[in-house]
Scaffold this active site. Sequence first.
Site, PDB file in Angstrom:
ATOM      1  N   ASN A   9       0.876  -1.170   0.000  1.00  0.00           N
ATOM      2  CA  ASN A   9       0.000   0.000   0.000  1.00  0.00           C
ATOM      3  C   ASN A   9       0.916   1.224   0.000  1.00  0.00           C
ATOM      4  O   ASN A   9       1.533   1.538   1.012  1.00  0.00           O
ATOM      5  CB  ASN A   9      -0.887  -0.032   1.249  1.00  0.00           C
ATOM      6  CG  ASN A   9      -1.720   1.222   1.396  1.00  0.00           C
ATOM      7  OD1 ASN A   9      -1.773   2.054   0.488  1.00  0.00           O
ATOM      8  ND2 ASN A   9      -2.374   1.369   2.544  1.00  0.00           N
ATOM      9  N   TRP A  10       0.981   1.892  -1.140  1.00  0.00           N
ATOM     10  CA  TRP A  10       1.884   3.053  -1.247  1.00  0.00           C
ATOM     11  C   TRP A  10       1.321   4.284  -0.548  1.00  0.00           C
ATOM     12  O   TRP A  10       1.989   5.306  -0.458  1.00  0.00           O
ATOM     13  CB  TRP A  10       2.135   3.392  -2.724  1.00  0.00           C
ATOM     14  CG  TRP A  10       3.002   2.408  -3.436  1.00  0.00           C
ATOM     15  CD1 TRP A  10       3.600   1.292  -2.921  1.00  0.00           C
ATOM     16  CD2 TRP A  10       3.379   2.448  -4.827  1.00  0.00           C
ATOM     17  NE1 TRP A  10       4.316   0.637  -3.897  1.00  0.00           N
ATOM     18  CE2 TRP A  10       4.195   1.328  -5.066  1.00  0.00           C
ATOM     19  CE3 TRP A  10       3.088   3.320  -5.878  1.00  0.00           C
ATOM     20  CZ2 TRP A  10       4.739   1.053  -6.330  1.00  0.00           C
ATOM     21  CZ3 TRP A  10       3.632   3.047  -7.130  1.00  0.00           C
ATOM     22  CH2 TRP A  10       4.457   1.926  -7.360  1.00  0.00           C
ATOM     23  N   LYS A  11       0.075   4.194  -0.112  1.00  0.00           N
ATOM     24  CA  LYS A  11      -0.588   5.349   0.517  1.00  0.00           C
ATOM     25  C   LYS A  11      -0.445   6.564  -0.414  1.00  0.00           C
ATOM     26  O   LYS A  11      -0.436   6.388  -1.629  1.00  0.00           O
ATOM     27  CB  LYS A  11      -0.025   5.586   1.925  1.00  0.00           C
ATOM     28  CG  LYS A  11      -0.045   4.270   2.734  1.00  0.00           C
ATOM     29  CD  LYS A  11       0.187   4.434   4.194  1.00  0.00           C
ATOM     30  CE  LYS A  11       0.096   3.072   4.879  1.00  0.00           C
ATOM     31  NZ  LYS A  11       0.175   3.123   6.304  1.00  0.00           N
ATOM     32  N   HIS A  93      -9.364   1.222   5.250  1.00  0.00           N
ATOM     33  CA  HIS A  93      -8.057   1.420   5.893  1.00  0.00           C
ATOM     34  C   HIS A  93      -8.227   2.369   7.077  1.00  0.00           C
ATOM     35  O   HIS A  93      -8.996   3.337   7.007  1.00  0.00           O
ATOM     36  CB  HIS A  93      -7.050   1.996   4.889  1.00  0.00           C
ATOM     37  CG  HIS A  93      -5.646   1.908   5.401  1.00  0.00           C
ATOM     38  ND1 HIS A  93      -5.167   2.796   6.333  1.00  0.00           N
ATOM     39  CD2 HIS A  93      -4.655   1.020   5.157  1.00  0.00           C
ATOM     40  CE1 HIS A  93      -3.917   2.459   6.637  1.00  0.00           C
ATOM     41  NE2 HIS A  93      -3.584   1.378   5.939  1.00  0.00           N
ATOM     42  N   GLU A  95      -6.492   4.690   8.147  1.00  0.00           N
ATOM     43  CA  GLU A  95      -6.210   6.105   7.856  1.00  0.00           C
ATOM     44  C   GLU A  95      -7.453   6.778   7.276  1.00  0.00           C
ATOM     45  O   GLU A  95      -7.695   7.954   7.523  1.00  0.00           O
ATOM     46  CB  GLU A  95      -4.997   6.214   6.919  1.00  0.00           C
ATOM     47  CG  GLU A  95      -3.713   5.943   7.697  1.00  0.00           C
ATOM     48  CD  GLU A  95      -2.561   5.415   6.869  1.00  0.00           C
ATOM     49  OE1 GLU A  95      -2.629   5.453   5.623  1.00  0.00           O
ATOM     50  OE2 GLU A  95      -1.583   4.943   7.481  1.00  0.00           O
ATOM     51  N   GLU A 165      -5.038  -4.913  10.705  1.00  0.00           N
ATOM     52  CA  GLU A 165      -4.020  -3.872  10.857  1.00  0.00           C
ATOM     53  C   GLU A 165      -4.269  -3.134  12.165  1.00  0.00           C
ATOM     54  O   GLU A 165      -5.052  -2.169  12.201  1.00  0.00           O
ATOM     55  CB  GLU A 165      -4.103  -2.872   9.694  1.00  0.00           C
ATOM     56  CG  GLU A 165      -3.761  -3.450   8.345  1.00  0.00           C
ATOM     57  CD  GLU A 165      -3.202  -2.375   7.410  1.00  0.00           C
ATOM     58  OE1 GLU A 165      -2.121  -2.605   6.862  1.00  0.00           O
ATOM     59  OE2 GLU A 165      -3.827  -1.315   7.256  1.00  0.00           O
ATOM     60  N   GLY A 171       2.951   2.175  10.784  1.00  0.00           N
ATOM     61  CA  GLY A 171       3.940   3.245  10.645  1.00  0.00           C
ATOM     62  C   GLY A 171       4.652   3.593  11.938  1.00  0.00           C
ATOM     63  O   GLY A 171       5.333   4.609  12.018  1.00  0.00           O
ATOM     64  N   SER A 210       3.809  -2.221  10.277  1.00  0.00           N
ATOM     65  CA  SER A 210       5.272  -2.253  10.459  1.00  0.00           C
ATOM     66  C   SER A 210       5.915  -3.580  10.041  1.00  0.00           C
ATOM     67  O   SER A 210       6.881  -4.023  10.677  1.00  0.00           O
ATOM     68  CB  SER A 210       5.649  -1.879  11.900  1.00  0.00           C
ATOM     69  OG  SER A 210       5.228  -0.552  12.184  1.00  0.00           O
TER      70      SER A 210
HETATM   71  P1  13P Z   1       3.277   0.302   7.698  1.00  0.00           P
HETATM   72  O1  13P Z   1       3.804  -0.986   7.084  1.00  0.00           O
HETATM   73  O2  13P Z   1       4.030   1.525   7.234  1.00  0.00           O
HETATM   74  O3  13P Z   1       3.162   0.190   9.174  1.00  0.00           O
HETATM   75  O4  13P Z   1       1.800   0.513   7.136  1.00  0.00           O
HETATM   76  C1  13P Z   1       0.903  -0.541   7.223  1.00  0.00           C
HETATM   77  C2  13P Z   1      -0.306  -0.184   6.470  1.00  0.00           C
HETATM   78  O5  13P Z   1      -1.047   0.690   6.868  1.00  0.00           O
HETATM   79  C3  13P Z   1      -0.564  -0.872   5.203  1.00  0.00           C
HETATM   80  O6  13P Z   1      -1.843  -0.621   4.750  1.00  0.00           O
END
Ligand code: 13P
Length: 249
Positions: A9-11, A93, A95, A165, A171, A210
């Site tokens: 997931n590149w966000k 997600h 976020e 998640e 993160g 992470s």
């Molecule tokens: P990280 O791997 O940066 O913790 O992010 C996880 C994530 O939100 C994937 O969707």
Amino acid sequence: MRPSLVVANWKMNGSGDFLRDYVERLELDQPIGIDVVLCPPSIYLADLARVVRGTGVVCGAQDVGIQPVGAHTGEIAAEMIAEVGADWVIVGHSERRIDQNEKDDLVATKAAAALRAGLKPIICVGETLAEREAGHEIAVVERQLEAVVDRVDLEGLACGAIAYEPVWAIGSGMTATAEQAQAMHAFIRDKIAHLDVEIARKVRVVYGGSINPENAEELFGQDDIDGGLVGGAGLDPVQFAHIVYSATS
Ligand code: 13P
């Protein structure tokens, strides 16, 4: 079950140059043997779909609109995502649950919209740190999951994935321990098995939070962890390839 799905997931990261360079440097032997999915911001989906064609890697969106094509300014319909060559879409997600205030019901509607267009949904669930510290992690994930299973066709769910998640692990460098992740994955599978044992066997339950090349192998070694949803480490093609190989070994 052996892991069979690893998603980057590149966000809100990337650019035209970034994606071409990324795919060039993503050295995965053919055939890869598992599903490998790259999820860029939607504006780059068509480009990325062209660049990955024939590599064994596929792509997905990070979100989807709930309405069919029509007068909905700023939204992207599931049918459009499918048309430009994506196979998957992440929904719910954390976020987006936090930044856009997406509720369980909307997330379920998005999963249904994805399935309507033939996209495979990756449905994200997970508790915050405060919820875990209060001992509510199971109740939170159960509520998020129930909203989706009440709404979508279970056969459709089987072709997609549930991503556990924990919000506190995203993160933060604070990965859930393999035991914590395995316990929640087993709970999720068991919950689905109460509805349909065969669907529970088929649906991939992947972990996110992470993941990195050092911890991937232990996480992927757990009975109910069928792969990963990778954020930060998924922005580096060398690290991501390492994580993919941890799932295949
Ligand atoms: P990280 O791997 O940066 O913790 O992010 C996880 C994530 O939100 C994937 O969707």
